[in-house]
Design an enzyme around this catalytic site. Structure first.
Site, PDB file in Angstrom:
ATOM      1  N   CYS A 175      55.184  69.033  33.044  1.00 53.12           N
ATOM      2  CA  CYS A 175      56.166  67.896  32.992  1.00 53.12           C
ATOM      3  C   CYS A 175      56.888  67.769  31.807  1.00 53.12           C
ATOM      4  CB  CYS A 175      55.543  66.343  33.551  1.00 53.12           C
ATOM      5  SG  CYS A 175      54.289  65.926  32.507  1.00 53.12           S
TER       6      CYS A 175
ATOM      7  N   ASP B 158      44.369  56.487  19.894  1.00 59.24           N
ATOM      8  CA  ASP B 158      43.909  56.928  21.017  1.00 59.24           C
ATOM      9  C   ASP B 158      42.679  56.265  21.690  1.00 59.24           C
ATOM     10  OD1 ASP B 158      45.189  58.519  23.213  1.00 59.24           O
ATOM     11  OD2 ASP B 158      44.122  60.204  22.921  1.00 59.24           O
TER      12      ASP B 158
ATOM     13  N   CYS C 242      60.848  66.694  35.652  1.00 57.38           N
ATOM     14  CA  CYS C 242      59.485  66.493  35.781  1.00 57.38           C
ATOM     15  C   CYS C 242      58.770  66.032  37.017  1.00 57.38           C
ATOM     16  CB  CYS C 242      59.072  65.352  34.649  1.00 57.38           C
ATOM     17  SG  CYS C 242      59.727  63.690  34.887  1.00 57.38           S
TER      18      CYS C 242
ATOM     19  N   CYS D 247      55.986  68.620  38.771  1.00 57.36           N
ATOM     20  CA  CYS D 247      54.624  68.474  38.877  1.00 57.36           C
ATOM     21  C   CYS D 247      53.849  69.008  40.086  1.00 57.36           C
ATOM     22  CB  CYS D 247      54.488  66.933  38.932  1.00 57.36           C
ATOM     23  SG  CYS D 247      52.679  66.300  39.107  1.00 57.36           S
TER      24      CYS D 247
ATOM     25  N   CYS E 179      66.614  59.614  30.569  1.00 55.25           N
ATOM     26  CA  CYS E 179      66.464  60.521  31.835  1.00 55.25           C
ATOM     27  C   CYS E 179      67.805  60.273  32.648  1.00 55.25           C
ATOM     28  CB  CYS E 179      65.308  59.738  32.690  1.00 55.25           C
ATOM     29  SG  CYS E 179      63.827  59.895  31.865  1.00 55.25           S
TER      30      CYS E 179
ATOM     31  N   CYS F 238      68.288  62.575  35.865  1.00 56.79           N
ATOM     32  CA  CYS F 238      67.233  63.727  35.844  1.00 56.79           C
ATOM     33  C   CYS F 238      66.028  63.321  36.383  1.00 56.79           C
ATOM     34  CB  CYS F 238      66.984  64.034  34.481  1.00 56.79           C
ATOM     35  SG  CYS F 238      65.652  65.423  34.229  1.00 56.79           S
TER      36      CYS F 238
ATOM     37  N   CYS G 260      46.794  63.962  38.468  1.00 54.36           N
ATOM     38  CA  CYS G 260      47.177  64.892  37.378  1.00 54.36           C
ATOM     39  C   CYS G 260      46.279  65.767  36.820  1.00 54.36           C
ATOM     40  CB  CYS G 260      47.385  63.908  36.268  1.00 54.36           C
ATOM     41  SG  CYS G 260      47.912  64.374  34.619  1.00 54.36           S
TER      42      CYS G 260
END
Ligand code: SF4
Ligand code: SF4
Length: 355
Positions: free
Chosen positions: A248, A138, A199, A203, A193, A196, A218
């Protein structure tokens, strides 16, 4: 140089408790122009570090000269059998609480993943003394998600998260960039996905476009990374998220508990410690209280004034706010010694709620 056995490496990764492992070639990103446009449009908000070391971020061979392979791993941090339970409304006898995103509820994942990746590196060094390794969790400028997808760990969904079809996206990623030449694992890109759009529709801040998230909108960014005042239009959409947001992921069909996924265990060290916080308590925190609450946690990116700012905003999102919360926010709004960030949020909240 003798070649490392990929299957032995994958077995070692599995023995370390990772839910998935794979190997990708150390090659440049194919999304450079998309990344640069995203930055140019300011969608990274105040995360200026994303503007630095772009050459490194775009190509792991700049991060580690001579790199040939990237060993990618994933941990599952949430157990599907428990998901419904953690979605319950957060009311306690003491008062209203603010939710923490699932990935941050347990102990600090950076340490949990790094510790095991260093064991993998030590083991590889026994046979490949001249090889070089760079462990990334990260914090290094590496597009971990793209490399993980290429290593076959899963597919990136429209919410930009890596998901394992049928097993979900509650994953944490780590990687080892190495000069070792390891046979890549199978990479079969697929669209998880289809038609779909759950999400995107769910959101709260309309931050998602297919395969692109405007981080500056976000809630995860706003509550954890945004170091100044939050625009008032985001107050109500923040709902009861005090640190991060899982909306999401909660709505994604791949994260719904099924007979199969309910049996998939998460790594034990991610057992939730900080599922949520009492808003009134957070408003009364000092530096030491925050330090105690965040001990061993990955939540340290949120400063004390940011957590209290978030708590003030969430207090205003309650239809019938407790009198004690209203009083506390009012005192904060009128206290000239208060942190500017918290006081401004308090003033806005009082005006918004008509307190
Ligand atoms: S984390 Fe929340 S705010 Fe951010 S993109 Fe997902 S649903 Fe939207
Ligand atoms: S909610 Fe639907 S569109 Fe979004 S990532 Fe999951 S499968 Fe893809």
């Amino acid at each position: 140089m003798q070649q490392p056995d990929r299957d032995e490496i994958l077995k070692f990764i599995s023995d370390l408790g990772f839910v998935a492992g794979g190997v990708a070639p150390a090659i440049a990103t194919v999304y450079e122009s998309e990344y640069l446009s995203w930055l140019a449009e300011g969608q990274h908000g105040q995360m200026n570090y994303l503007e630095r070391h772009i050459d490194v971020r775009m190509d792991p061979r700049v991060l580690l000269p001579g790199a040939k392979s990237i060993i990618c791993v994933a941990d599952r941090h949430a157990q599907h059998s428990r998901l419904k339970q953690s979605d319950e409304p957060l009311e306690s006898p003491q008062g209203r609480r603010g939710k923490v995103a699932r990935y941050a509820q347990g102990k600090d994942y950076h340490k949990i993943i790094k510790r095991r990746l260093f064991r993998l590196v030590d083991w590889l060094k026994e046979n490949f003394v001249e090889a070089e390794f760079k462990v990334c969790v990260d914090t290094a400028p590496l597009l971990e998600r793209e490399h993980a997808q290429r290593a076959g760990l899963g597919s990136v969904g429209k919410n930009t998260l890596l998901l394992r079809p049928g097993e979900g996206s509650y994953l944490l990623l780590g990687a080892v960039v190495t000069t070792l030449e390891i046979e890549p694992t199978k990479f079969e890109p697929e669209d998880p996905c289809g038609s779909c759009t759950r999400c995107i529709d769910a959101c709260p801040t309309e931050a998602i476009k297919p395969w692109s998230v405007d981080a500056s909108r976000c809630i995860s960014y706003l509550t954890i990374e945004h170091r100044s005042s939050i625009e008032e239009s985001f107050y109500a959409p923040m709902g009861d998220w005090i640190f991060g947001c899982d909306v999401c992921q909660e709505v994604c069909p791949h994260n719904q508990p099924t007979r199969r996924s309910s049996h998939l265990a998460s790594y034990a060290d991610y057992e939730p410690v900080n599922r949520d916080f009492d808003l009134l308590e957070v408003l009364g925190w000092d530096a030491l209280d925050r330090q105690k609450a965040f001990k061993s946690s990955s939540m340290k990116r949120a400063r004390l004034d940011m957590m209290r700012r978030n708590a003030v905003i969430l207090a205003g999102n309650e239809a019938n706010a407790q009198p004690a919360l209203v009083d506390r926010v009012t005192v904060i709004a009128n206290d000239s010694k208060e942190d500017v960030l918290v006081r401004e949020a308090a003033r806005n909240t009082i005006e918004r709620c008509g307190w």
